[in-house]
Design a protein around this motif. Structure first.
Motif, short mmCIF file in Angstrom:
data_model
loop_
_atom_site.label_atom_id
_atom_site.label_comp_id
_atom_site.label_asym_id
_atom_site.label_seq_id
_atom_site.Cartn_x
_atom_site.Cartn_y
_atom_site.Cartn_z
N ILE A 16 1.33 -1.39 -0.11
CA ILE A 16 -0.20 -0.16 0.48
C ILE A 16 0.78 1.25 0.00
O ILE A 16 0.47 2.46 -0.70
N GLU A 17 1.86 1.05 0.97
CA GLU A 17 2.70 2.20 0.54
C GLU A 17 3.83 2.27 -0.71
O GLU A 17 3.91 3.55 -0.58
N ALA A 18 3.69 1.14 -0.82
CA ALA A 18 4.42 1.74 -2.34
C ALA A 18 3.96 1.66 -3.22
O ALA A 18 4.21 2.04 -4.88
N SER A 19 2.45 2.23 -3.59
CA SER A 19 1.68 2.73 -3.89
C SER A 19 1.64 1.64 -4.78
O SER A 19 1.08 1.62 -6.32
N LEU A 20 1.09 -0.15 -4.58
CA LEU A 20 0.55 -1.21 -5.29
C LEU A 20 -0.65 -2.35 -4.84
O LEU A 20 -0.51 -2.76 -5.55
N SER A 21 -1.73 -0.79 -4.55
CA SER A 21 -2.72 -1.71 -4.03
C SER A 21 -3.25 -1.69 -4.42
O SER A 21 -4.45 -2.88 -4.48
N MET A 22 -3.62 -1.90 -5.83
CA MET A 22 -3.96 -2.61 -7.20
C MET A 22 -3.67 -3.80 -7.56
O MET A 22 -4.24 -4.86 -7.48
N PHE A 23 -2.81 -4.64 -6.73
CA PHE A 23 -2.43 -6.23 -6.75
C PHE A 23 -3.05 -6.57 -5.73
O PHE A 23 -2.92 -7.56 -5.13
N VAL A 24 -3.05 -5.87 -4.81
CA VAL A 24 -3.99 -6.34 -3.55
C VAL A 24 -5.00 -6.43 -2.85
O VAL A 24 -6.01 -5.72 -3.36
N LYS A 25 -5.67 -7.86 -3.46
CA LYS A 25 -7.31 -8.39 -3.52
C LYS A 25 -7.56 -8.18 -1.75
O LYS A 25 -7.42 -9.25 -1.26
N LEU A 26 -8.17 -7.18 -1.68
CA LEU A 26 -8.52 -7.15 0.29
C LEU A 26 -9.91 -8.13 0.26
O LEU A 26 -10.39 -8.48 1.42
N ASP A 27 -10.61 -8.13 -0.82
CA ASP A 27 -11.73 -9.10 -0.89
C ASP A 27 -11.51 -10.91 -0.91
O ASP A 27 -12.45 -11.44 -1.18
N LYS A 28 -10.57 -10.71 -0.82
CA LYS A 28 -10.22 -12.16 -0.97
C LYS A 28 -10.68 -12.62 0.81
O LYS A 28 -10.33 -11.84 1.37
N PRO A 29 -10.96 -14.21 0.85
CA PRO A 29 -11.44 -14.80 2.02
C PRO A 29 -9.92 -14.41 2.89
O PRO A 29 -10.43 -14.07 4.28
N GLU A 30 -8.95 -14.42 3.02
CA GLU A 30 -8.10 -14.71 3.73
C GLU A 30 -6.53 -14.67 3.28
O GLU A 30 -6.51 -15.23 2.18
N PHE A 31 -5.23 -13.90 3.75
CA PHE A 31 -4.47 -14.03 2.98
C PHE A 31 -3.62 -13.36 4.33
O PHE A 31 -3.66 -12.33 5.20
N ILE A 32 -1.71 -14.21 4.44
CA ILE A 32 -1.26 -13.22 5.81
C ILE A 32 -0.78 -11.39 5.01
O ILE A 32 -0.42 -11.09 3.98
N GLY A 33 -1.26 -11.37 6.16
CA GLY A 33 -0.77 -9.37 6.07
C GLY A 33 -2.24 -9.04 5.53
O GLY A 33 -2.32 -7.50 5.65
N LYS A 34 -3.56 -9.53 5.70
CA LYS A 34 -4.94 -9.09 5.15
C LYS A 34 -4.94 -7.81 5.84
O LYS A 34 -5.25 -7.05 5.47
N GLU A 35 -5.07 -8.42 7.23
CA GLU A 35 -5.76 -6.94 8.07
C GLU A 35 -4.79 -6.31 8.17
O GLU A 35 -5.41 -5.34 8.20
N ALA A 36 -3.79 -6.48 8.44
CA ALA A 36 -3.01 -5.24 8.51
C ALA A 36 -2.97 -4.29 7.42
O ALA A 36 -3.29 -3.09 7.01
N LEU A 37 -3.20 -4.66 6.41
CA LEU A 37 -2.69 -4.14 5.06
C LEU A 37 -4.60 -3.51 4.71
O LEU A 37 -4.63 -1.98 4.29
N ALA A 38 -5.55 -4.47 5.24
CA ALA A 38 -7.20 -3.63 5.08
C ALA A 38 -7.06 -2.35 5.98
O ALA A 38 -7.64 -1.54 5.11
N ALA A 39 -6.49 -2.39 7.18
CA ALA A 39 -6.38 -1.48 7.99
C ALA A 39 -5.73 0.62 7.58
O ALA A 39 -6.53 1.59 7.03
N GLN A 40 -4.61 -0.38 6.77
CA GLN A 40 -3.76 0.58 6.08
C GLN A 40 -4.56 1.59 4.80
O GLN A 40 -4.77 2.30 4.63
N LYS A 41 -5.64 0.43 3.81
CA LYS A 41 -5.99 0.60 2.83
C LYS A 41 -7.16 2.20 3.19
O LYS A 41 -8.25 2.48 2.69
N ALA A 42 -7.70 1.54 4.47
CA ALA A 42 -9.20 1.74 5.05
C ALA A 42 -8.68 3.50 5.86
O ALA A 42 -9.42 4.32 5.10
#
Length: 394
Positions: free
Chosen positions: A280-306
């Motif tokens: 998210i900090e690298a401006s690459l959030s388009m590759f981070v699919k937060l609608d997936k059920p789960e993946f390692i780091g999802k909670e932290a990345l979702a918080a950054q996105k929100a």
């Protein structure tokens, strides 16, 4: 380890000045370690390449010169030895579920033969590595990882495989790899190598039986140009290289590989991504699919996105001819608000540009900042981090 860390040894070479005009450099004691050699090492030496340690390997930095090699890829075709990259095969009944668990992008429902770019992240959102995931089928995936991270990545992947019915094979020692890049790459693959690639779509791959072995050919590219990657045994890789040399293809070193990827805004692990820099900090959030059920780091990345990040990677364009380098401070009214991650005098555009990690609110397009280069500061403004348009064949 990245190209910004080559200075300690390169400064001892006669071509120091020429190289330092092209590559952002800084010392690294890692270079004192003994280097591995790729299967093409003797070819590079025979061609008179400037060799230097990179990611634990003795690699070619340039042959004819970084500018000439850069332009060959932009205008015609060039070939890189990327045999130092790592390859990990994940197979078994839980392969899809496991890859989905460790990878931020979403491979769900993809056809066999598709390739995905994305990251593996720690629980806190920091980046383990950025990588390519090749889908062979739902029970087999081929992961291509960065050379400097092979041991760390493989250990991390195995560590997180507990509870999944998968087999993890580090196939890095087996594979050699060349990358054929440029607008004439397709013609070189078909006319010089005799490999029919015209029907391979962008970000897809095929497996061929060539010279009695299974060879992987993909169409991605890390240069912003059309390009192919050929994975095979060391013997096969040497044959491919020799045919390309006989066919007049320009051999290219890691120097222009960095200038090419940088101009089109592609990240380099260790510069724009790291354990301390999230996608998210690298401006690459388009590759981070937060609608997936789960993946390692999802909670932290979702918080950054929100909540929004406090800093992010942006582009900078400097006035005049001053050249920004990795680690140079970015300032506003004498206060440091960021740091250059990669900087060059762009070969394709002639502009002094950089990617930099900038604190908010100074990351907005058009914001005026200054880059400190030794004792002076030079005016710059925030721009899009793609400085040159990509020319992929889609």
């Amino acid at each position: 380890m990245n190209l910004s860390k080559l200075n300690f040894f390169l400064t001892k070479k006669k071509c120091r000045v020429k190289i330092q005009k092209c590559i952002h450099l800084k010392p690294n004691i890692f270079m004192e370690q003994e280097c591995q050699k790729t299967c093409l090492h003797d070819r590079h030496v025979a061609l008179g390449a400037l060799m230097s340690p990179f990611a634990g390997f003795d690699m070619p930095i340039q042959y004819a010169g970084i500018t000439e090699e850069h332009n060959a890829v932009r205008q015609h075709v060039g070939v890189f030895d990327v045999s130092h990259m790592g390859e990990v095969r994940v197979s078994g009944p839980d392969a899809y579920r496991f890859v989905s668990h460790i990878f931020v992008n979403d491979v769900t429902g993809a056809p066999d033969g598709q390739i995905f770019y994305g990251m593996m992240c720690y629980e806190n959102g920091g980046t383990v590595d950025d990588l390519l995931v090749y889908k062979v089928n739902d029970q087999e995936y081929f992961l291509v990882i960065n050379a400097s991270n092979i041991d760390k990545d493989v250990a991390w992947i195995r560590q997180n495989a507990e509870g999944f019915d998968v087999k993890i094979e580090d196939q890095s020692p087996y594979y050699g790899e060349v990358a054929v890049q440029g607008p004439e790459a397709e013609a070189a693959m078909e006319n010089i190598l005799g490999i029919k690639v015209k029907d391979i779509p962008f970000y897809n791959f095929k497996t061929f039986n060539l010279d009695g072995e299974e060879v992987i050919v993909s169409r991605t590219g890390y240069t912003g140009e059309d390009g192919f990657e050929v994975y095979g045994s060391h013997d096969f890789t040497r044959k491919v290289w020799d045919k390309l040399m006989d066919g007049g293809v320009q051999p290219c070193g890691l120097g222009c590989r960095d200038t090419l990827r940088f101009e089109v805004g592609l990240p380099l692990y260790g510069d724009e991504l790291s354990a301390d820099i999230t996608p998210i900090e690298a401006s690459l959030s388009m590759f981070v699919k937060l609608d997936k059920p789960e993946f390692i780091g999802k909670e932290a990345l979702a918080a950054q996105k929100a909540d929004g990040v406090k800093r992010r990677i942006v582009g900078l364009e400097l006035e005049g001819n001053a050249i920004p380098r990795h680690g140079y401070p970015v300032e506003v009214n004498g206060e440091q608000v960021g740091e250059v991650t990669t900087g060059y005098r762009s070969i394709s555009t002639g502009k002094s540009v950089a990617m930099a990690m900038i604190n908010k609110p100074y990351d907005k397009l058009g914001t005026e900042v200054e880059v400190r280069i030794r004792k002076k500061t030079f005016p710059a403004k925030v721009v899009k981090k793609r400085f040159y348009d990509k020319n992929y064949k889609k």
